[in-house]
Design an enzyme around this catalytic site. Structure first.
Site, PDB file in Angstrom:
ATOM      1  N   GLU A   1      -5.002  -8.907   0.462  1.00  0.00           N
ATOM      2  CA  GLU A   1      -6.384  -8.399   2.228  1.00  0.00           C
ATOM      3  C   GLU A   1      -7.537  -8.632   2.063  1.00  0.00           C
ATOM      4  O   GLU A   1      -7.990  -7.576   1.071  1.00  0.00           O
ATOM      5  CB  GLU A   1      -5.444  -7.681   2.644  1.00  0.00           C
ATOM      6  CG  GLU A   1      -4.105  -7.371   3.511  1.00  0.00           C
ATOM      7  CD  GLU A   1      -3.535  -6.417   4.570  1.00  0.00           C
ATOM      8  OE1 GLU A   1      -4.652  -4.922   4.648  1.00  0.00           O
ATOM      9  OE2 GLU A   1      -2.066  -5.847   4.146  1.00  0.00           O
TER      10      GLU A   1
ATOM     11  N   GLU B   1       1.025  -1.165   0.069  1.00  0.00           N
ATOM     12  CA  GLU B   1       0.482   0.189  -0.394  1.00  0.00           C
ATOM     13  C   GLU B   1       0.794   1.310  -0.009  1.00  0.00           C
ATOM     14  O   GLU B   1       0.839   2.573   0.879  1.00  0.00           O
ATOM     15  CB  GLU B   1      -0.711   0.314   1.026  1.00  0.00           C
ATOM     16  CG  GLU B   1      -2.100  -1.068   1.488  1.00  0.00           C
ATOM     17  CD  GLU B   1      -2.141  -0.993   2.384  1.00  0.00           C
ATOM     18  OE1 GLU B   1      -2.991  -0.523   2.534  1.00  0.00           O
ATOM     19  OE2 GLU B   1      -3.460  -1.866   2.095  1.00  0.00           O
TER      20      GLU B   1
END
Ligand code: 8P5
Length: 438
Positions: free
Chosen positions: A349, A166
């Protein structure tokens, strides 16, 4: 009712964690400080001053935790390497730190669990931050050296790697909103950090091609479904612009070698330079995108806000993070990514923070079972719509340090009693165990 056998034979189910969130042993065996060690020890930065000094003590309890993964029947496990544990100053090797990851990988393989490694999950060595961190262009070369070393060390046994987790969070939350380490609040710095994160990614991919010939490497981004929060035409425009900044910004350069047009204008306005040589490195071909999906984000046109928009709360049921539960967004974004980039995908995720209560030795997280079922269904729908989705990692294996929220948010399918470090399988883990046999 969805069954494991509805998925392709070689589809993998796993769980994900990150070093700073679970390992603890922050000052043990030569580990150096990261920006998150310093940030979490800075008063006011995390809830109750929580930090990762002990966390889930995974550094000492990894064998027990792997036994639990085995008991649940997981195929794979995504974890991150703590850069400052293996290179305390960001450069020189700490053999005891390296030994831990060798032990961890060997233990996973002995339990027939496939390791997926994330090289960087936010814990930058503080020594490199003191040299400018993600604002210093040289950081890409430090990262390349770290990546090369780890590929050499573990690449014989680990064939699935993710360079960054991220970069949107590392740059936007770390350098613009200041919610995350290193806590800066400067848009120009956030743009520079984003660019250097992607440069570091590209360098690591180049190193990977030299070091791990039979492996697969990708980049994991948080993928948010951005939708207009009202029916004004301007809000539709704003939603598509925000989508470019949050999603395309971190995917387009990696595949097309260029930023989305709308974003470049901001860059040039801020006087930032984008070298073609940089873009060529950033666009070194990858094997997959990792997709971290949690929720949708609603935005409306807001002339009073310097960025021209503001977030609004939706009215769907929400998790403990205040994030709407919106499985349709997972389907939408998987199809969007497939159509725009034509790369294999892993959900690296997906999961939720719940009001988990331990009562009579049990956690009845029925809401998490429902959440997972609904998102599994949307993942399967995407596969049936032609998306080359290869796996699904639940966030998270166990409750852990939820960054600025400290230990107040529980995402695990395994409950952690932080007073005793006892692990207790929640009902969702028991459900998953049955699902994986179905
Ligand atoms: N509005 N809103 N929307 C959603 C924004 C999500 C941004 N945060 C993440 O994706 C982090 C990711 C991280 O990898 C992990 O280390 C974190 O523990 C999880 C849970 O927080 C998620």
């Amino acid at each position: 009712m969805i069954r494991r056998s509805d998925f392709p034979k070689d589809f993998i189910f796993g769980t994900a964690t990150a070093a700073y969130q679970i390992e603890g042993a922050a000052n043990e065996d030569g580990r150096g400080p990261s920006i998150w060690d310093v940030f979490s020890h800075t008063p006011g930065k995390t809830l109750n001053g929580d930090n990762g000094d002990v966390a889930c003590d995974h550094y000492h309890r990894y064998k027990e935790d792997i036994k639990l993964m085995k008991e649940i029947g997981l195929d794979a496990y995504r974890f991150s390497i703590s850069w400052p544990r293996v290179m305390p100053d960001g450069k020189n090797i700490n053999q005891k730190g390296v030994d831990f990851y060798n032990r961890l990988v060997d233990e996973l393989l002995e339990n027939d669990i496939v390791p997926f490694i994330t090289l960087y999950h936010w814990d930058l060595p503080y020594a490199l931050y003191e040299k400018g961190g993600w604002l210093n262009p040289d950081i890409a070369l430090y990262f390349r050296a770290y990546a090369t070393f780890m590929f050499n060390e573990l690449g014989d046994r680990v064939k699935h790697w993710i360079t960054l987790n991220e970069p949107w969070c590392s740059s936007f939350l770390g350098y613009f909103t200041g919610e995350h380490a290193p806590g800066h609040k400067d848009l120009q710095e956030a743009l520079i950090a984003a660019h250097n994160l992607l440069r570091a990614h590209g360098h690591a991919v180049q190193a990977f091609r030299e070091e791990v010939k039979d492996g697969k490497v990708g980049l994991t981004n948080v993928v948010m479904k951005i939708e207009p929060g009202d029916s004004k035409p301007e809000s539709f425009l704003v939603a598509s612009l925000v989508d470019k900044f949050v999603n395309a910004w971190y995917h387009d350069p990696v595949v097309f070698g260029k930023y989305p047009e709308e974003a470049v204008a901001i860059y040039l306005e801020k006087g930032l330079q984008i070298l073609d040589s940089d873009m060529n490195i950033i666009a070194t071909p990858i094997d997959f995108f990792g997709v971290n999906y949690y929720t949708r984000t609603l935005v409306i046109f807001d002339p009073n806000n310097p960025l021209g928009f503001s977030y609004v709360q939706g009215d769907l049921p929400k998790t403990e993070m205040g994030w709407e539960i919106y499985p349709q967004g997972l389907f939408d974004m998987l199809v969007y990514l497939k159509e725009r980039y034509r790369l294999p995908l892993y959900i690296t995720e997906n999961g939720m923070a719940g009001p988990d209560k331990l009562e009579n030795g049990r956690v009845q997280d029925t809401y998490r079972i429902e959440y997972l079922e609904k998102h599994f269904e949307k993942a399967l729908e995407a596969i049936n719509a032609g998306v080359d989705l290869k796996g699904y990692f639940i966030w998270s294996l166990m409750d852990n340090f939820e960054w600025a929220y400290g230990y107040s948010k529980r995402f695990g399918i395994i409950y952690v009693d932080y007073n005793t470090q006892k692990r207790i399988l929640k009902d969702s883990a028991l459900w998953l165990k049955e699902f994986l046999k179905s």
